[in-house]
Design a protein around this motif. Structure first.
Motif, PDB file in Angstrom:
ATOM      1  N   TYR A  66       0.845  -1.196   0.000  1.00 11.88           N
ATOM      2  CA  TYR A  66       0.000   0.000   0.000  1.00 11.88           C
ATOM      3  C   TYR A  66       0.880   1.245   0.000  1.00 11.88           C
ATOM      4  CZ  TYR A  66      -3.776  -3.164   1.257  1.00 11.88           C
ATOM      5  OH  TYR A  66      -4.688  -4.182   1.258  1.00 11.88           O
ATOM      6  N   THR A  67       0.373   2.302  -0.643  1.00 10.94           N
ATOM      7  CA  THR A  67       1.100   3.569  -0.660  1.00 10.94           C
ATOM      8  C   THR A  67       0.130   4.709  -0.363  1.00 10.94           C
ATOM      9  OG1 THR A  67       2.600   4.985  -1.933  1.00 10.94           O
ATOM     10  CG2 THR A  67       0.852   3.921  -3.158  1.00 10.94           C
ATOM     11  N   GLY A  68       0.645   5.727   0.337  1.00  6.95           N
ATOM     12  CA  GLY A  68      -0.175   6.885   0.677  1.00  6.95           C
ATOM     13  C   GLY A  68      -0.403   7.767  -0.524  1.00  6.95           C
ATOM     14  N   LYS A  69      -1.606   8.269  -0.664  1.00 10.38           N
ATOM     15  CA  LYS A  69      -1.931   9.138  -1.787  1.00 10.38           C
ATOM     16  C   LYS A  69      -1.322  10.528  -1.649  1.00 10.38           C
ATOM     17  CE  LYS A  69      -3.994   6.847  -4.625  1.00 10.38           C
ATOM     18  NZ  LYS A  69      -3.118   6.313  -5.651  1.00 10.38           N
ATOM     19  N   GLN A  70      -1.078  10.963  -0.432  1.00 11.14           N
ATOM     20  CA  GLN A  70      -0.539  12.300  -0.214  1.00 11.14           C
ATOM     21  C   GLN A  70       0.890  12.250   0.326  1.00 11.14           C
ATOM     22  OE1 GLN A  70      -0.543  13.466   3.354  1.00 11.14           O
ATOM     23  NE2 GLN A  70       0.576  15.284   2.789  1.00 11.14           N
ATOM     24  N   SER A  71       1.186  11.268   1.176  1.00  4.08           N
ATOM     25  CA  SER A  71       2.481  11.253   1.869  1.00  4.08           C
ATOM     26  C   SER A  71       3.540  10.364   1.242  1.00  4.08           C
ATOM     27  CB  SER A  71       2.283  10.761   3.309  1.00  4.08           C
ATOM     28  OG  SER A  71       1.948   9.381   3.310  1.00  4.08           O
ATOM     29  N   ALA A  72       3.149   9.453   0.354  1.00  2.24           N
ATOM     30  CA  ALA A  72       4.038   8.437  -0.214  1.00  2.24           C
ATOM     31  C   ALA A  72       4.544   7.468   0.844  1.00  2.24           C
ATOM     32  CB  ALA A  72       5.206   9.056  -0.978  1.00  2.24           C
ATOM     33  N   GLY A  73       3.887   7.439   2.001  1.00  6.84           N
ATOM     34  CA  GLY A  73       4.190   6.397   2.976  1.00  6.84           C
ATOM     35  C   GLY A  73       3.816   5.056   2.376  1.00  6.84           C
ATOM     36  N   ALA A  74       4.464   3.984   2.816  1.00  7.96           N
ATOM     37  CA  ALA A  74       4.174   2.667   2.264  1.00  7.96           C
ATOM     38  C   ALA A  74       4.202   1.618   3.368  1.00  7.96           C
ATOM     39  CB  ALA A  74       5.196   2.315   1.187  1.00  7.96           C
ATOM     40  N   TYR A  75       3.370   0.591   3.200  1.00  8.87           N
ATOM     41  CA  TYR A  75       3.403  -0.534   4.134  1.00  8.87           C
ATOM     42  C   TYR A  75       2.967  -1.800   3.412  1.00  8.87           C
ATOM     43  CZ  TYR A  75      -1.717  -0.168   4.818  1.00  8.87           C
ATOM     44  OH  TYR A  75      -3.075  -0.129   4.642  1.00  8.87           O
ATOM     45  N   ALA A  76       3.343  -2.949   3.995  1.00  9.08           N
ATOM     46  CA  ALA A  76       2.972  -4.258   3.455  1.00  9.08           C
ATOM     47  C   ALA A  76       1.963  -4.900   4.402  1.00  9.08           C
ATOM     48  CB  ALA A  76       4.204  -5.134   3.316  1.00  9.08           C
ATOM     49  N   ARG A  77       1.113  -5.765   3.847  1.00  3.18           N
ATOM     50  CA  ARG A  77       0.075  -6.410   4.653  1.00  3.18           C
ATOM     51  C   ARG A  77      -0.196  -7.806   4.077  1.00  3.18           C
ATOM     52  NH1 ARG A  77      -4.493  -5.045   7.967  1.00  3.18           N
ATOM     53  NH2 ARG A  77      -6.435  -6.007   7.254  1.00  3.18           N
ATOM     54  N   ALA A  78      -0.371  -8.777   4.972  1.00  2.00           N
ATOM     55  CA  ALA A  78      -0.670 -10.150   4.541  1.00  2.00           C
ATOM     56  C   ALA A  78      -1.405 -10.891   5.644  1.00  2.00           C
ATOM     57  CB  ALA A  78       0.618 -10.879   4.183  1.00  2.00           C
ATOM     58  N   TYR A  79      -2.106 -11.932   5.271  1.00  2.04           N
ATOM     59  CA  TYR A  79      -2.844 -12.806   6.182  1.00  2.04           C
ATOM     60  C   TYR A  79      -1.936 -13.995   6.468  1.00  2.04           C
ATOM     61  CZ  TYR A  79      -7.077 -15.048   8.049  1.00  2.04           C
ATOM     62  OH  TYR A  79      -8.021 -15.625   8.862  1.00  2.04           O
TER      63      TYR A  79
END
Length: 168
Positions: A66-79
């Motif tokens: 995932y990436t932020g639309k305004q901040s360009a922050g990013a993170y990963a996510r999984a089950y």
């Protein structure tokens, strides 16, 4: 005592030889260290990075970036199952956009390009308890390449393509 140690080393070597070579060669960088570079606050929203490379299947688990639309922050996510790590790799050095990337706001990088640009650090989250969703902390992704990784049952696998956000 020496005989037992020799058997342990032989068994360890045999186990390593059964792992696919790609898992051993693409898992880590010589420069990798755990370092979470925090992103600024996201005032808009986060969106999933999409085609053609994401979501990606790592260790037989669909993994999202995932990436932020305004901040360009990013993170990963999984089950993931109990005892797993979800991590996000982030290039140490920033990338400059090509003309096309400057227009569309994002780009892609390969492992070789990231390694040749100074390597990367990672940020991870440990999952304990019943199988469930786990997300990494949000890292600063602006002009830096990011990719998700999973460590399940002690074996690490990372996405082969890196995402770079140039418009956040």
């Amino acid at each position: 005592m020496r005989l037992k140690r020799g058997r342990v080393l032989s068994a360890t070597f045999a186990m390593l030889m059964t792992l696919p070579l790609t898992m051993l060669t693409t898992a880590t960088s010589a420069h990798a260290a755990e370092k979470c570079v925090a992103a600024p606050t996201e005032w808009a929203w986060y969106a999933a990075v999409g085609a053609p490379y994401y979501p990606v299947t790592l260790r037989d688990i669909k993994t999202h970036l995932y990436t932020g639309k305004q901040s360009a922050g990013a993170y990963a996510r999984a089950y993931v199952p109990n005892g797993s790590y979800v991590s996000i790799d982030r290039s140490i050095n920033a990338f400059s956009p090509t003309a096309a990337e400057n227009t569309n706001g994002h780009g892609w990088r390969t492992n070789a390009q990231v390694t040749g640009n100074g390597g990367y650090d990672y940020c991870q989250a440990y999952h304990s308890g019943a199988t469930g969703w786990t997300s990494t902390p949000v890292v600063q992704g602006r002009y830096h390449a990011v990719r998700p990784c999973l460590r399940v049952s002690g074996v690490l696998q990372c996405a082969s393509m890196w995402y770079v956000d140039f418009d956040g």
